[in-house]
Design a protein around this motif. Structure first.
Motif, short mmCIF file in Angstrom:
data_model
loop_
_atom_site.label_atom_id
_atom_site.label_comp_id
_atom_site.label_asym_id
_atom_site.label_seq_id
_atom_site.Cartn_x
_atom_site.Cartn_y
_atom_site.Cartn_z
N ALA A 8 3.23 49.45 -7.75
CA ALA A 8 4.27 48.43 -7.64
C ALA A 8 5.00 48.54 -6.31
CB ALA A 8 5.27 48.58 -8.79
N LEU A 9 5.31 49.76 -5.87
CA LEU A 9 5.97 49.96 -4.58
C LEU A 9 5.07 49.51 -3.43
CD1 LEU A 9 7.65 53.45 -5.12
CD2 LEU A 9 8.80 51.25 -4.86
N ALA A 10 3.77 49.79 -3.57
CA ALA A 10 2.82 49.38 -2.53
C ALA A 10 2.76 47.86 -2.42
CB ALA A 10 1.44 49.96 -2.81
N ARG A 11 2.74 47.18 -3.57
CA ARG A 11 2.71 45.72 -3.56
C ARG A 11 3.98 45.15 -2.93
NH1 ARG A 11 0.58 46.39 -8.84
NH2 ARG A 11 2.64 45.94 -9.73
N GLN A 12 5.12 45.74 -3.26
CA GLN A 12 6.38 45.28 -2.69
C GLN A 12 6.40 45.48 -1.17
OE1 GLN A 12 9.68 47.12 -4.72
NE2 GLN A 12 8.87 46.60 -6.74
N SER A 13 5.87 46.63 -0.72
CA SER A 13 5.85 46.92 0.70
C SER A 13 4.96 45.94 1.45
CB SER A 13 5.35 48.36 0.93
OG SER A 13 5.36 48.68 2.30
N ILE A 14 3.81 45.64 0.90
CA ILE A 14 2.89 44.69 1.54
C ILE A 14 3.51 43.29 1.56
CG2 ILE A 14 0.65 43.56 1.32
CD1 ILE A 14 -0.39 46.26 0.18
N ALA A 15 4.20 42.93 0.47
CA ALA A 15 4.87 41.63 0.42
C ALA A 15 5.94 41.53 1.52
CB ALA A 15 5.50 41.40 -0.95
N LEU A 16 6.67 42.63 1.74
CA LEU A 16 7.68 42.64 2.80
C LEU A 16 7.04 42.45 4.17
CD1 LEU A 16 10.23 45.45 1.85
CD2 LEU A 16 10.69 43.02 2.09
N ASP A 17 5.85 43.06 4.35
CA ASP A 17 5.15 42.89 5.62
C ASP A 17 4.81 41.42 5.86
OD1 ASP A 17 5.28 45.64 5.83
OD2 ASP A 17 3.22 45.96 5.13
N GLY A 18 4.38 40.74 4.81
CA GLY A 18 4.08 39.32 4.92
C GLY A 18 5.33 38.51 5.25
N HIS A 19 6.45 38.86 4.61
CA HIS A 19 7.70 38.16 4.89
C HIS A 19 8.15 38.40 6.33
CE1 HIS A 19 7.97 36.97 0.82
NE2 HIS A 19 8.48 38.09 0.32
N LEU A 20 7.95 39.64 6.83
CA LEU A 20 8.36 39.95 8.20
C LEU A 20 7.59 39.08 9.19
CD1 LEU A 20 10.11 42.02 9.89
CD2 LEU A 20 7.96 43.22 10.25
N ILE A 21 6.32 38.91 8.94
CA ILE A 21 5.49 38.10 9.84
C ILE A 21 5.92 36.64 9.79
CG2 ILE A 21 3.15 37.22 10.19
CD1 ILE A 21 2.15 39.98 9.21
N ALA A 22 6.28 36.16 8.60
CA ALA A 22 6.57 34.73 8.42
C ALA A 22 8.02 34.36 8.71
CB ALA A 22 6.21 34.31 7.00
N ARG A 23 8.96 35.30 8.57
CA ARG A 23 10.37 34.92 8.52
C ARG A 23 11.25 35.52 9.61
NH1 ARG A 23 11.46 35.57 1.99
NH2 ARG A 23 10.10 33.87 1.30
N THR A 24 10.69 36.13 10.63
CA THR A 24 11.52 36.67 11.70
C THR A 24 11.13 36.03 13.02
OG1 THR A 24 10.05 38.51 12.29
CG2 THR A 24 11.62 38.88 10.49
N ASP A 25 12.06 36.13 13.98
CA ASP A 25 11.80 35.59 15.31
C ASP A 25 11.34 36.67 16.27
OD1 ASP A 25 14.11 37.02 15.56
OD2 ASP A 25 15.32 35.39 16.39
N MET A 26 10.96 37.83 15.74
CA MET A 26 10.44 38.90 16.58
C MET A 26 9.09 38.49 17.16
SD MET A 26 11.28 42.01 13.90
CE MET A 26 10.46 43.28 14.86
N SER A 27 8.75 39.04 18.31
CA SER A 27 7.43 38.79 18.88
C SER A 27 6.37 39.42 17.98
CB SER A 27 7.33 39.38 20.29
OG SER A 27 7.35 40.80 20.24
N ILE A 28 5.14 38.92 18.10
CA ILE A 28 4.05 39.47 17.30
C ILE A 28 3.90 40.97 17.56
CG2 ILE A 28 1.55 39.46 16.94
CD1 ILE A 28 2.97 37.11 15.67
N ARG A 29 4.02 41.36 18.81
CA ARG A 29 3.90 42.79 19.14
C ARG A 29 4.99 43.60 18.46
NH1 ARG A 29 4.45 44.67 25.31
NH2 ARG A 29 6.58 43.97 24.88
N ASP A 30 6.24 43.10 18.47
CA ASP A 30 7.34 43.82 17.84
C ASP A 30 7.18 43.89 16.33
OD1 ASP A 30 8.51 44.37 20.25
OD2 ASP A 30 9.97 42.73 20.15
N ARG A 31 6.64 42.83 15.74
CA ARG A 31 6.40 42.86 14.29
C ARG A 31 5.36 43.92 13.93
NH1 ARG A 31 6.07 36.29 13.12
NH2 ARG A 31 7.56 35.77 14.74
N ILE A 32 4.31 43.98 14.71
CA ILE A 32 3.26 44.98 14.45
C ILE A 32 3.82 46.38 14.64
CG2 ILE A 32 1.07 45.90 15.28
CD1 ILE A 32 0.30 43.00 15.98
N ARG A 33 4.63 46.57 15.68
CA ARG A 33 5.23 47.89 15.92
C ARG A 33 6.18 48.27 14.79
NH1 ARG A 33 6.85 47.65 22.39
NH2 ARG A 33 4.77 48.12 23.20
N PHE A 34 6.94 47.31 14.30
CA PHE A 34 7.88 47.58 13.21
C PHE A 34 7.12 48.06 11.97
CE2 PHE A 34 10.58 46.91 9.64
CZ PHE A 34 11.89 47.04 10.10
#
Length: 290
Positions: A8-34
């Protein structure tokens, strides 16, 4: 049971990764680094205990103290799920933020980034957590950290402090730490704040006490983001809490919410609720509070 919890924690973590990619104004490189940094911290604490006030990570040139062995996952949640609530409500321009229950400052950091360095008053009562907050706000030039609890009366309060998850430290008569408390009206007055664009309250089921000591503050507030605890809450019921959001000078309408289960149907244990003051200063109802 532990295996299901881990999945369950793993699923939540992966879901957050998807949200980070879709919902932030960070550069692609910064998202990957985060995301890479998040998983390095998780791996680190799989073998080494977490120490509040000592453990930190550098992101984008900033040293960030985190609040659990899950590292910056909570910050990721603020940058994605919380920002999404603000987007849903159409809140894109903010000059003054008051953060009650600031913890290590993730919400204030997000607000500073999203709204181009607004004036921020971040309030946190627990000394070790407060020191992390101060460090995390060093790069936010208009942010002020206040070491104080917020209640309906001034005095002292006992708190149970969880040094493995500072976000869930709570007021309790059985507390292992004593902190000073003031009303939010007192604190806002001391800092000469006459208008609040966004007030955030997250005090682990102590929200009703905060609101009772914030009548003048609420009349000066446009938007309120508040955590509401439904299950196991001895301080208030949802109806009694919502009743505190209505008076002659303010009326807060629910405009967006998130169930912590991340499901649109089913049981609600805890939720984030975003309210807009439909009576307040914009309509002139609170003008005499300035």
């Amino acid at each position: 049971m532990q295996m299901r919890s881990a999945f369950a924690l793993a699923r939540q973590s992966i879901a957050l990764d998807g949200h980070l990619i879709a919902r932030t104004d960070m550069s692609i490189r910064d998202r990957i680094r985060f995301v890479g940094t998040k998983y390095r911290v998780l791996a680190h604490h799989a073998v080494k205990p977490f120490k509040l006030g000592e453990d930190a990570v550098v992101i984008g040139g900033q040293r960030i103290h985190y609040d659990t062995r899950f590292g910056i996952a909570s910050y990721q949640g603020i940058m994605t799920r919380t920002q999404h609530l603000l987007d849903v409500a159409g809140i894109h321009s903010v000059d003054v933020v008051v953060d009650v229950g600031a913890n290590v400052g993730f919400f204030s950091m997000m607000a500073s980034r999203r709204f181009a360095d607004p004036r921020i008053l971040a309030i946190e009562p627990v000394p070790v957590t407060f020191r992390c907050l101060q460090q995390n706000l060093k790069l936010s030039p208009a942010a002020v950290a206040v070491n104080c609890a917020v209640s309906d009366v001034a005095g002292q309060l006992g708190m149970v402090v969880d040094d493995q998850n500072s976000a869930i430290s709570e007021v309790s008569d059985e507390g292992n730490t004593v902190v000073d408390a003031k009303t939010l009206d007192q604190i806002v007055e001391e800092h000469n704040i006459d208008h609040i664009d966004l007030l955030k309250v997250d005090t682990e089921s102590f929200e009703a006490h905060v609101l009772r000591g914030a009548r003048q503050t609420l009349a000066r507030t446009d938007h309120l983001l508040m955590e509401v605890t439904v299950v196991g809450n001895e301080h208030y019921t949802v109806p009694s809490l919502l009743a505190l959001l209505e008076s002659d000078t303010y009326s807060f309408q629910l405009v967006a919410m998130r169930n912590f289960s991340n499901k649109g149907e089913g049981a609600v244990r805890i939720m984030d609720c975003l309210f807009t003051n439909v009576k307040g200063l914009a309509a002139g109802a609170g003008a005499d509070q300035r």
